[in-house]
Write an enzyme that holds these catalytic residues in place. Structure first.
Site, short mmCIF file in Angstrom:
data_model
loop_
_atom_site.label_atom_id
_atom_site.label_comp_id
_atom_site.label_asym_id
_atom_site.label_seq_id
_atom_site.Cartn_x
_atom_site.Cartn_y
_atom_site.Cartn_z
N GLN A 1 32.46 -66.71 12.13
CA GLN A 1 31.80 -67.20 10.90
C GLN A 1 31.45 -66.02 9.99
O GLN A 1 31.64 -66.06 8.79
CB GLN A 1 30.50 -67.92 11.24
CG GLN A 1 30.67 -69.23 11.96
CD GLN A 1 29.30 -69.77 12.37
OE1 GLN A 1 28.38 -69.83 11.58
NE2 GLN A 1 29.18 -70.16 13.62
N ALA B 1 30.12 -71.99 5.10
CA ALA B 1 28.74 -72.12 5.60
C ALA B 1 28.19 -70.75 5.95
O ALA B 1 28.92 -69.88 6.44
CB ALA B 1 28.73 -73.01 6.83
N SER C 1 27.32 -73.02 10.53
CA SER C 1 28.60 -73.73 10.53
C SER C 1 28.65 -74.74 11.65
O SER C 1 28.38 -74.43 12.81
CB SER C 1 29.77 -72.76 10.70
OG SER C 1 30.95 -73.50 10.96
N HIS D 1 31.18 -75.91 12.87
CA HIS D 1 32.31 -75.58 13.76
C HIS D 1 31.83 -74.87 15.03
O HIS D 1 32.52 -74.88 16.03
CB HIS D 1 33.33 -74.72 13.01
CG HIS D 1 34.18 -75.52 12.06
ND1 HIS D 1 35.27 -76.24 12.47
CD2 HIS D 1 34.08 -75.72 10.73
CE1 HIS D 1 35.81 -76.86 11.44
NE2 HIS D 1 35.10 -76.56 10.35
N ASP E 1 38.78 -79.49 11.46
CA ASP E 1 39.39 -79.73 10.15
C ASP E 1 40.78 -80.28 10.43
O ASP E 1 41.56 -79.67 11.17
CB ASP E 1 39.51 -78.43 9.36
CG ASP E 1 38.14 -77.86 8.97
OD1 ASP E 1 37.18 -78.65 8.95
OD2 ASP E 1 38.05 -76.66 8.69
N GLU F 1 34.43 -82.42 1.63
CA GLU F 1 35.58 -81.93 2.40
C GLU F 1 36.26 -83.14 3.05
O GLU F 1 35.74 -83.69 4.01
CB GLU F 1 35.12 -80.96 3.50
CG GLU F 1 34.61 -79.65 2.96
CD GLU F 1 34.36 -78.60 4.05
OE1 GLU F 1 34.48 -78.93 5.24
OE2 GLU F 1 34.04 -77.45 3.68
N HIS G 1 37.12 -82.44 7.05
CA HIS G 1 36.21 -82.02 8.12
C HIS G 1 35.63 -83.23 8.86
O HIS G 1 34.90 -84.03 8.27
CB HIS G 1 35.10 -81.17 7.51
CG HIS G 1 34.12 -80.61 8.51
ND1 HIS G 1 34.00 -79.27 8.77
CD2 HIS G 1 33.21 -81.22 9.30
CE1 HIS G 1 33.06 -79.08 9.68
NE2 HIS G 1 32.56 -80.26 10.02
ZN LIG Z 1 35.40 -77.68 8.63
#
Ligand SMILES: [Zn+2]
Length: 295
Positions: free
Chosen positions: A148, A178, A183, A185, A192, A240, A243
């Site tokens: 990140q 982010a 994030s 993730h 994604d 998004e 996502h």
């Molecule tokens: Zn994402």
């Protein structure tokens, strides 16, 4: 002659006076109108500033959301929600994830790292999409703290190279990426997914058949479109279409049916929890009173 002259002067000065009076009046009216417009503009600016101030603080945005939720008639969550459940883990700018957050990571069949608990539903969704002719591609999955940070730094550097000063570059990067530690993730529960025919993460992605299919079916596999277009203020992330976040079929279906984002779902669950606690306390008091009365 003199009479004519005097008469003429009177007529002329009369005309002049009335000309000036008309001019003065219209000038005055224009001035009034302008003052009115200025006042209106000033009021609008003040209104906007007030709005801005109210929304500048994200905590306040969240509080506003809680109030709005109370006013809307949203059906009660029809299943038990334990907010400590991993499925409901909320990560956003206000709720960063601990740097050492860990869970069991496994690889999907195309080598993407995800939380072991969502591998199966994720692959089931990709398979179901394929059966409907969708060419779904997971292009991003687990992202640790270091990754990140690198992404953020690269993005800032990129904007600095384009001529922005650091501060502007930082905020520009933050619009798309982010902040490190925030994030989703990092949870291993977010992926994604794009259409193989259009792999860029841009606005046009939303128009692909794959994005439309996902939007319609993701909840059946326990996934939500995490950053919808109309919830940007609450999610603090721009729309998004690619996502997706695993929350389980029950929650995903409920959120889809009631048009809620995860922030709203968590808030609603908290409110309902509080209500239940209050009801229980009241019931206990009533029981005690009954006992007292019987004695
Ligand atoms: Zn994402």
């Amino acid at each position: 002659m003199l009479v004519v002259l005097v008469g003429g002067v009177i007529v002329v000065s009369g005309a002049l006076a009335s000309y000036f009076s008309v001019w003065y009046q219209s000038e005055q009216a224009a001035k009034n109108e302008l003052t009115g417009q200025l006042k209106e503009a000033q009021a609008r600016i003040e209104e906007l500033e007030a709005e801005n101030a109210a929304y500048r603080d994200k905590e306040e945005v969240m509080a506003a959301m809680a109030d709005a939720l109370e006013e809307e008639e949203i059906p009660e969550i029809p299943f038990e929600v334990d907010l400590d459940d991993w499925k409901y883990l909320l990560v956003n700018e206000l709720n960063p994830l601990a740097q050492d957050y860990e869970m069991e990571l496994v690889k999907t069949y195309d080598g993407q790292k995800v939380d072991a608990r969502m591998k199966e539903p994720l692959e089931a969704m990709i398979d179901a999409g394929a059966k409907d002719g969708m060419k779904l591609l997971i292009c991003s999955s687990y992202r640790d703290y270091k990754k990140q940070n690198t992404l953020m730094e690269n993005s800032i550097a990129n904007y600095v190279r384009k001529g922005l000063d650091y501060k502007d570059a930082f905020f520009k990067a933050k619009e798309q990426i982010a902040l490190t530690g925030t994030s989703e993730h990092h949870t291993g529960l977010a992926v994604d997914i794009v259409g193989k025919g259009h792999q860029s993460l841009d606005r046009a992605q939303a128009d692909t058949a794959e994005a439309k299919w996902l939007n319609e079916h993701a909840h059946e596999y326990g996934f939500i479109l995490r950053y919808p277009e109309d919830k940007e203020e609450l999610t603090m992330i721009t729309y998004e279409s690619w996502h997706f976040r695993y929350v389980g079929v029950e929650a995903a279906t409920y959120m889809k049916e009631n048009d809620l984002c995860l922030e709203e779902f968590v808030e609603l669950a908290k409110t309902q929890e509080k209500l239940k606690e209050r009801e229980q306390t009241q019931a206990q008091i009533m029981n005690k009173d009954d006992d007292q009365a019987r004695k």
